[in-house]
Design an enzyme around this catalytic site. Structure first.
Site, PDB file in Angstrom:
ATOM      1  N   ARG A  50     -14.708  12.826   7.366  1.00 30.06           N
ATOM      2  CA  ARG A  50     -13.447  13.523   7.595  1.00 30.06           C
ATOM      3  C   ARG A  50     -13.132  14.474   6.459  1.00 30.06           C
ATOM      4  NH1 ARG A  50      -9.699   8.933   7.497  1.00 30.06           N
ATOM      5  NH2 ARG A  50      -8.072  10.523   7.578  1.00 30.06           N
ATOM      6  N   LYS A  54      -8.684  -1.452   6.311  1.00 33.15           N
ATOM      7  CA  LYS A  54      -8.969  -2.071   5.005  1.00 33.15           C
ATOM      8  C   LYS A  54      -7.946  -3.152   4.681  1.00 33.15           C
ATOM      9  CE  LYS A  54      -9.136   1.844   2.664  1.00 33.15           C
ATOM     10  NZ  LYS A  54      -9.183   2.982   3.587  1.00 33.15           N
ATOM     11  N   ASP A  88     -15.098   2.570   7.774  1.00 34.48           N
ATOM     12  CA  ASP A  88     -14.083   3.474   7.237  1.00 34.48           C
ATOM     13  C   ASP A  88     -14.644   4.309   6.108  1.00 34.48           C
ATOM     14  OD1 ASP A  88     -11.305   4.487   6.867  1.00 34.48           O
ATOM     15  OD2 ASP A  88     -11.574   3.506   4.933  1.00 34.48           O
ATOM     16  N   SER A 123      -7.581   4.124   9.165  1.00 36.17           N
ATOM     17  CA  SER A 123      -8.302   4.024   7.892  1.00 36.17           C
ATOM     18  C   SER A 123      -7.597   3.067   6.943  1.00 36.17           C
ATOM     19  CB  SER A 123      -8.411   5.419   7.260  1.00 36.17           C
ATOM     20  OG  SER A 123      -8.965   5.341   5.964  1.00 36.17           O
ATOM     21  N   HIS A 126       0.845  -1.189   0.000  1.00 39.53           N
ATOM     22  CA  HIS A 126       0.000   0.000   0.000  1.00 39.53           C
ATOM     23  C   HIS A 126       0.878   1.237   0.000  1.00 39.53           C
ATOM     24  CE1 HIS A 126      -3.434   2.608   0.776  1.00 39.53           C
ATOM     25  NE2 HIS A 126      -2.635   3.269   1.609  1.00 39.53           N
TER      26      HIS A 126
END
Length: 448
Positions: A190, A209, A183, A205, A104
């Site tokens: 947000r 995931k 999320d 967050s 990620h």
């Protein structure tokens, strides 16, 4: 009013929980209990008497007061528990279990690394379940880039994902709506309440995931610099350390690389433009910085998968990574031989003076690509596959006055003025070569 009456409160063995008591506890700088966190996330996600304005107040309190690591871990677990958790432990190939590892990135400009990296790692027999997203603002989205390939589709169901992982070894697709749904609701809130740039909220967050995705190992690419989510190295390091800790606490082998995002990666920022550049890397060429980061992240992923001696550069050179790419694109309905879309209109930005390029501002290039149509201002907005910025000079290059610095690509030429305005001070030209900043700044592992 919702969240204030006695019917909204829940009694536990140790405390009575209601929305106002949770908000005021964090407002006053106290740590939230496990029960408070679980209650508020569940009630907000599933429609249980927690209004948007109340959750907004809590998010602002978290933004201002912060969270301890145990609080962040419980908040993350509560978001994971709000939906389905995927399980790839049953994946097999030739009767042997497949190891899964994912990557990620926290987002940047020209960050097309997922495209060559995922098939590269899969070419070593490792399964790579890459659940990706779409771009918003100046950072590009992996799915937007891949959707510039004719026929390619992002939406796969869990059975299709598992089948593709077993037969191809890699899948890049959209996350299902039932994966950490808390999320999704919290992120949207947000985004409109000024509470995005919070390390506890960003870390939870991302990791909710990724942990819910069910991968066995995870490598994080945490950016720092002008084009990154967090600009300072100290903040980026804190984010990396927090996410690595969260992953390992949840049983996922997690490590991170801190990487520079002051300058865009590669020579393109856009959608189809970045796919074309990724294909150059898979063919054994491509920009040196894209190749360097792809190989560095591949080494981390392969090490996490139990292959510390594997040489990813070899599979870029011999075509094995390209073979997996083609199989992945075809498996998701795309035509790996189809021509990529190109813009009907281009414009060139030239150097105002001669000298040596000392800086190319990543944020400015990202904003220019966004204004050309490569990105979206609000979720769901259409993007132009053809739009983007091609860079002709990077730091250390010598240029002459009038030489091209950028080529702008778009289907709608009225966008050129806004893109040019974004690039007004994007390039600094001087008389001396700049001091080189390492692309990979540091490595963060468990125990940080």
């Amino acid at each position: 009013m919702s969240g204030t009456g006695p019917t909204d409160a829940v009694a536990t063995d140790e405390e009575i929980i209601d929305t106002i008591s949770v908000i005021t506890a964090k407002r006053d700088g106290n740590a939230l209990t496990d029960a408070q966190i679980e209650w508020i996330i569940d009630r907000y996600t599933h429609g249980g008497h927690v209004a948007d304005e109340q959750m907004s107040a809590l998010l602002m309190a978290i933004f201002l007061r912060g969270m301890s690591r145990p609080e962040i871990a419980r908040w993350t677990r509560a978001m994971i528990d709000s939906g389905r958790r995927m399980d790839f432990s049953g994946l097999r190939r030739d009767g042997r279990p497949l190891v899964t590892v994912d990557k990620h990135s926290t987002g940047g400009v020209g960050d097309k690394i997922t495209l060559p990296l995922s098939p590269l790692v899969a070419s070593f027999g490792v399964a790579v379940p890459q659940l990706s997203g779409r771009g918003l603002g100046h950072t590009g989205g992996t799915l937007d880039k891949l959707e510039s390939i004719p026929g390619w589709r992002a939406d796969l169901d869990p059975d299709e994902m598992s089948d593709q992982l077993e037969h191809v070894g890699v899948v890049i697709c959209a996350a299902g709506g039932d994966l950490a749904p808390a999320d999704r609701r919290l992120y949207a809130l947000r985004d409109v309440t000024g509470t995005v740039e919070s390390i506890p909220l960003v870390a939870s967050s991302i990791m909710s995931k990724k942990i819910a995705e069910g991968t066995g190992a995870l490598v994080l690419d945490v950016k720092t610099g002008s084009g990154a989510f967090f600009k300072s190295l100290a903040q980026s390091r804190e984010l990396a350390e927090t996410m690595v800790w969260l992953g390992n606490e949840a049983g996922v082998d997690t490590r991170a690389l801190l990487t520079d995002m002051d300058c865009p990666l590669g020579a393109t920022a856009g959608n189809a433009l970045e796919v074309a550049e990724s294909l150059e890397v898979l063919a054994g060429g491509g920009p040196a910085d894209v190749v360097e980061l792809t190989v560095a992240l591949a080494r981390e992923m392969l090490d996490a998968a139990g292959l510390p001696d594997a040489d990813p550069a070899l599979h870029l050179a011999n075509g094995m990574a390209m073979d997996v790419w083609r199989a992945m694109i075809a498996a998701q309905g795309g035509d790996p031989d189809a021509a990529l879309p190109s813009a009907r209109h281009t414009d060139t930005v030239v150097a105002a003076e001669s000298g040596i390029v000392s800086r190319v501002d990543a944020m400015a290039v990202g904003v220019a690509a966004w204004r050309l149509g490569a990105g979206r201002a609000v979720p769901g907005e259409a993007v132009q596959s053809e739009a983007g910025v091609q860079m002709h000079a990077k730091p250390g290059d010598r240029v002459r006055a009038g030489a091209p610095l950028f080529t702008l690509h778009t289907q709608t030429p009225e966008r050129f003025a806004g893109a040019r305005a974004a690039l007004t001070a994007a390039v600094t030209i001087g008389e001396q070569a700049p001091q080189r900043t390492p692309l990979v700044i540091d490595r963060v592992t468990v125990g940080a």
